[in-house]
Write a protein that holds these residues in place. Structure first.
Motif, PDB file in Angstrom:
ATOM      1  N   GLN A 188     -14.840  23.702   2.615  1.00  0.00           N
ATOM      2  CA  GLN A 188     -15.042  23.285   4.006  1.00  0.00           C
ATOM      3  C   GLN A 188     -13.662  23.001   4.585  1.00  0.00           C
ATOM      4  OE1 GLN A 188     -17.859  22.530   6.253  1.00  0.00           O
ATOM      5  NE2 GLN A 188     -16.056  22.549   7.566  1.00  0.00           N
ATOM      6  N   ALA A 189     -13.282  23.698   5.645  1.00  0.00           N
ATOM      7  CA  ALA A 189     -11.964  23.525   6.243  1.00  0.00           C
ATOM      8  C   ALA A 189     -12.085  22.918   7.635  1.00  0.00           C
ATOM      9  CB  ALA A 189     -11.232  24.861   6.313  1.00  0.00           C
ATOM     10  N   TYR A 190     -11.045  22.188   8.025  1.00  0.00           N
ATOM     11  CA  TYR A 190     -10.978  21.585   9.357  1.00  0.00           C
ATOM     12  C   TYR A 190      -9.618  21.885   9.974  1.00  0.00           C
ATOM     13  CZ  TYR A 190     -15.154  18.805   8.393  1.00  0.00           C
ATOM     14  OH  TYR A 190     -16.440  18.414   8.103  1.00  0.00           O
ATOM     15  N   ALA A 191      -9.630  22.101  11.291  1.00  0.00           N
ATOM     16  CA  ALA A 191      -8.399  22.322  12.037  1.00  0.00           C
ATOM     17  C   ALA A 191      -8.472  21.571  13.356  1.00  0.00           C
ATOM     18  CB  ALA A 191      -8.190  23.818  12.300  1.00  0.00           C
ATOM     19  N   GLY A 192      -7.306  21.231  13.891  1.00  0.00           N
ATOM     20  CA  GLY A 192      -7.227  20.609  15.206  1.00  0.00           C
ATOM     21  C   GLY A 192      -6.978  21.669  16.262  1.00  0.00           C
ATOM     22  N   SER A 193      -7.715  21.614  17.347  1.00  0.00           N
ATOM     23  CA  SER A 193      -7.594  22.648  18.382  1.00  0.00           C
ATOM     24  C   SER A 193      -6.211  22.682  19.007  1.00  0.00           C
ATOM     25  CB  SER A 193      -8.653  22.423  19.470  1.00  0.00           C
ATOM     26  OG  SER A 193      -8.498  21.144  20.068  1.00  0.00           O
ATOM     27  N   ASP A 194      -5.513  21.536  19.037  1.00  0.00           N
ATOM     28  CA  ASP A 194      -4.197  21.463  19.669  1.00  0.00           C
ATOM     29  C   ASP A 194      -3.083  21.161  18.678  1.00  0.00           C
ATOM     30  OD1 ASP A 194      -5.325  21.845  22.284  1.00  0.00           O
ATOM     31  OD2 ASP A 194      -5.986  19.756  22.230  1.00  0.00           O
ATOM     32  N   ASP A 195      -3.323  21.474  17.422  1.00  0.00           N
ATOM     33  CA  ASP A 195      -2.323  21.243  16.374  1.00  0.00           C
ATOM     34  C   ASP A 195      -1.155  22.205  16.594  1.00  0.00           C
ATOM     35  OD1 ASP A 195      -0.863  20.932  14.019  1.00  0.00           O
ATOM     36  OD2 ASP A 195      -2.627  20.848  12.743  1.00  0.00           O
ATOM     37  N   PRO A 200      -5.528  26.842  14.003  1.00  0.00           N
ATOM     38  CA  PRO A 200      -6.851  27.126  13.436  1.00  0.00           C
ATOM     39  C   PRO A 200      -6.909  28.482  12.728  1.00  0.00           C
ATOM     40  CG  PRO A 200      -7.110  26.119  15.587  1.00  0.00           C
ATOM     41  CD  PRO A 200      -5.635  26.374  15.404  1.00  0.00           C
ATOM     42  N   ALA A 201      -6.206  29.479  13.244  1.00  0.00           N
ATOM     43  CA  ALA A 201      -6.207  30.794  12.596  1.00  0.00           C
ATOM     44  C   ALA A 201      -5.592  30.721  11.200  1.00  0.00           C
ATOM     45  CB  ALA A 201      -5.448  31.797  13.459  1.00  0.00           C
ATOM     46  N   GLU A 202      -4.568  29.894  11.037  1.00  0.00           N
ATOM     47  CA  GLU A 202      -3.938  29.742   9.722  1.00  0.00           C
ATOM     48  C   GLU A 202      -4.848  28.984   8.762  1.00  0.00           C
ATOM     49  OE1 GLU A 202       0.741  29.741  11.165  1.00  0.00           O
ATOM     50  OE2 GLU A 202      -0.428  27.880  11.230  1.00  0.00           O
ATOM     51  N   ARG A 217     -14.525  24.038  10.759  1.00  0.00           N
ATOM     52  CA  ARG A 217     -14.724  23.377  12.037  1.00  0.00           C
ATOM     53  C   ARG A 217     -13.363  23.206  12.709  1.00  0.00           C
ATOM     54  NH1 ARG A 217     -18.980  23.918   9.760  1.00  0.00           N
ATOM     55  NH2 ARG A 217     -20.654  22.399   9.435  1.00  0.00           N
ATOM     56  N   THR A 218     -13.319  23.517  13.982  1.00  0.00           N
ATOM     57  CA  THR A 218     -12.141  23.216  14.792  1.00  0.00           C
ATOM     58  C   THR A 218     -12.510  22.057  15.703  1.00  0.00           C
ATOM     59  OG1 THR A 218     -11.379  25.511  14.727  1.00  0.00           O
ATOM     60  CG2 THR A 218     -10.469  24.108  16.448  1.00  0.00           C
ATOM     61  N   LEU A 219     -11.817  20.937  15.527  1.00  0.00           N
ATOM     62  CA  LEU A 219     -12.136  19.718  16.252  1.00  0.00           C
ATOM     63  C   LEU A 219     -11.077  19.432  17.311  1.00  0.00           C
ATOM     64  CD1 LEU A 219     -13.261  17.449  13.276  1.00  0.00           C
ATOM     65  CD2 LEU A 219     -14.645  18.934  14.722  1.00  0.00           C
ATOM     66  N   PRO A 220     -11.417  18.695  18.350  1.00  0.00           N
ATOM     67  CA  PRO A 220     -10.418  18.358  19.362  1.00  0.00           C
ATOM     68  C   PRO A 220      -9.310  17.499  18.773  1.00  0.00           C
ATOM     69  CG  PRO A 220     -12.549  17.303  19.839  1.00  0.00           C
ATOM     70  CD  PRO A 220     -12.730  18.128  18.615  1.00  0.00           C
ATOM     71  N   GLY A 221      -8.088  17.734  19.264  1.00  0.00           N
ATOM     72  CA  GLY A 221      -6.966  16.919  18.817  1.00  0.00           C
ATOM     73  C   GLY A 221      -5.855  17.733  18.206  1.00  0.00           C
ATOM     74  N   GLY A 222      -4.776  17.033  17.869  1.00  0.00           N
ATOM     75  CA  GLY A 222      -3.609  17.663  17.278  1.00  0.00           C
ATOM     76  C   GLY A 222      -3.647  17.617  15.760  1.00  0.00           C
ATOM     77  N   HIS A 223      -2.459  17.547  15.144  1.00  0.00           N
ATOM     78  CA  HIS A 223      -2.378  17.617  13.684  1.00  0.00           C
ATOM     79  C   HIS A 223      -3.098  16.443  13.021  1.00  0.00           C
ATOM     80  CE1 HIS A 223      -0.773  19.197   9.962  1.00  0.00           C
ATOM     81  NE2 HIS A 223      -0.308  17.997   9.639  1.00  0.00           N
ATOM     82  N   PHE A 224      -3.122  15.295  13.685  1.00  0.00           N
ATOM     83  CA  PHE A 224      -3.771  14.115  13.114  1.00  0.00           C
ATOM     84  C   PHE A 224      -5.104  13.837  13.800  1.00  0.00           C
ATOM     85  CE2 PHE A 224       0.588  13.686  11.740  1.00  0.00           C
ATOM     86  CZ  PHE A 224       0.433  13.289  10.412  1.00  0.00           C
ATOM     87  N   PHE A 225      -5.867  14.905  14.008  1.00  0.00           N
ATOM     88  CA  PHE A 225      -7.169  14.768  14.665  1.00  0.00           C
ATOM     89  C   PHE A 225      -8.113  13.851  13.898  1.00  0.00           C
ATOM     90  CE2 PHE A 225      -7.336  18.536  11.979  1.00  0.00           C
ATOM     91  CZ  PHE A 225      -8.477  18.322  11.227  1.00  0.00           C
ATOM     92  N   LEU A 226      -7.950  13.756  12.567  1.00  0.00           N
ATOM     93  CA  LEU A 226      -8.848  12.890  11.803  1.00  0.00           C
ATOM     94  C   LEU A 226      -8.628  11.430  12.157  1.00  0.00           C
ATOM     95  CD1 LEU A 226      -7.893  12.524   8.006  1.00  0.00           C
ATOM     96  CD2 LEU A 226      -6.260  12.686   9.880  1.00  0.00           C
ATOM     97  N   ASP A 231     -14.222   9.275  14.824  1.00  0.00           N
ATOM     98  CA  ASP A 231     -15.683   9.288  14.888  1.00  0.00           C
ATOM     99  C   ASP A 231     -16.230  10.717  14.803  1.00  0.00           C
ATOM    100  OD1 ASP A 231     -15.800   6.560  15.077  1.00  0.00           O
ATOM    101  OD2 ASP A 231     -16.073   6.513  17.251  1.00  0.00           O
ATOM    102  N   VAL A 232     -15.625  11.617  15.559  1.00  0.00           N
ATOM    103  CA  VAL A 232     -16.071  13.008  15.564  1.00  0.00           C
ATOM    104  C   VAL A 232     -15.889  13.617  14.173  1.00  0.00           C
ATOM    105  CG1 VAL A 232     -15.669  15.314  16.535  1.00  0.00           C
ATOM    106  CG2 VAL A 232     -15.569  13.296  18.011  1.00  0.00           C
ATOM    107  N   PHE A 233     -14.717  13.379  13.597  1.00  0.00           N
ATOM    108  CA  PHE A 233     -14.429  13.952  12.284  1.00  0.00           C
ATOM    109  C   PHE A 233     -15.380  13.415  11.221  1.00  0.00           C
ATOM    110  CE2 PHE A 233     -12.222  13.642   8.167  1.00  0.00           C
ATOM    111  CZ  PHE A 233     -12.036  14.989   7.910  1.00  0.00           C
ATOM    112  N   LEU A 234     -15.560  12.097  11.160  1.00  0.00           N
ATOM    113  CA  LEU A 234     -16.390  11.522  10.108  1.00  0.00           C
ATOM    114  C   LEU A 234     -17.861  11.880  10.284  1.00  0.00           C
ATOM    115  CD1 LEU A 234     -14.740   8.034   9.507  1.00  0.00           C
ATOM    116  CD2 LEU A 234     -14.624  10.074   8.073  1.00  0.00           C
ATOM    117  N   ASN A 235     -18.316  12.006  11.517  1.00  0.00           N
ATOM    118  CA  ASN A 235     -19.695  12.449  11.731  1.00  0.00           C
ATOM    119  C   ASN A 235     -19.898  13.869  11.207  1.00  0.00           C
ATOM    120  OD1 ASN A 235     -20.512  10.060  12.919  1.00  0.00           O
ATOM    121  ND2 ASN A 235     -20.159  10.768  15.011  1.00  0.00           N
TER     122      ASN A 235
END
Length: 249
Positions: A188-195, A200-202, A217-226, A231-235
């Motif tokens: 399961q991989a996660y990326a930040g949309s504005d990292d 996200p492609a990498e 999943r691509t979530l809103p935020g930069g490199h430290f989106f978690l 809340d979004v990440f942990l959900n």
């Protein structure tokens, strides 16, 4: 109890979730996750040497040496059903540990959760030049959101962080995990949309490293989106873990 865990693992039937930190970070990155994720898993933040409660110990700058030490120290705990999770540098460590254990024929994780790091066949992300001075390194870390404001307001805390970050970045830029064949486990991989360090492609290139299914999943935020979108990440993570727990049981 192993030096890598701040509390002993409870010998129950829950999956164990080992959490590895980003460069410069420590086990406190995952403080509060047990309460947030509930009883579905046992959250075990991994404390690497040279930071927080282990600040007096020498740090690793060689990934292979760290992975071998982790495997020795955590061997008993990793014999139980578990998941390895890591953010940024932590993702590299989690994958390298799984790869190492696969090569030795040891028990593998039920899944890998890899966040904000490029797949191993891509060049390692370069946060700052190897010879960057402290001001340049701080500027790079601030740009990624990797330094909380409270550290900027306390120069003594900041001066303690920078050597840790430098050694961690040196480890990330060194030889990576050996072997490229897909592992027999889901990722399961996660990326930040504005990292602006890892796209996200990498992150999506991790699809090549699983024989048993890949999701991202691509979530809103930069490199430290978690941290920015905790809340979004942990959900989302809780939902993903429920899937793994369901398969495990």
């Amino acid at each position: 109890m192993t030096r890598y865990l701040q509390a002993a693992a409870v010998p129950d039937t829950r999956l164990r979730l080992f959490c590895f930190p980003y460069a410069g970070g420590g086990a406190s990155t995952y403080a509060g996750w047990q309460r947030r994720l509930g009883s579905r898993v046992q959250v075990l933040p991994v404390q690497l040497p040279g930071r927080e409660s282990r600040s007096g110990e020498p740090r690793f700058t060689d990934l292979g040496a760290l992975v071998r030490d982790l495997d020795r120290e955590l061997a008993d705990e990793l014999d139980f059903p578990h998941i390895l999770l890591g953010h940024s540098m932590g993702a590299l460590i989690a994958y390298a540990l799984a790869r190492h254990r696969a090569e030795l024929g040891e028990r593998l994780p039920e899944a890998l959760v890899l966040s904000a790091y490029r797949a191993p066949h891509l060049p390692a992300p370069e946060l700052a030049r190897p010879d960057a001075d402290d001001d340049e390194l701080v500027h790079s870390l601030v740009g990624l959101g990797g330094i909380p404001q409270i550290l900027l307001d306390h120069p003594d805390w900041l001066s303690a962080l920078l050597p840790v970050a430098r050694d961690d970045l040196l480890m990330c830029s060194g030889p990576g995990p050996s072997g490229k064949e897909p592992l027999p486990l889901p990722i399961q991989a996660y990326a930040g949309s504005d990292d602006n360090l890892v796209t996200p492609a990498e992150v999506a290139e991790w699809v090549e490293y699983s024989q048993c299914g890949f999701s991202m999943r691509t979530l809103p935020g930069g490199h430290f989106f978690l941290r920015e979108q905790e809340d979004v990440f942990l959900n989302d993570l809780a939902h993903s873990l429920d899937t793994v727990v369901g398969l495990y049981h």
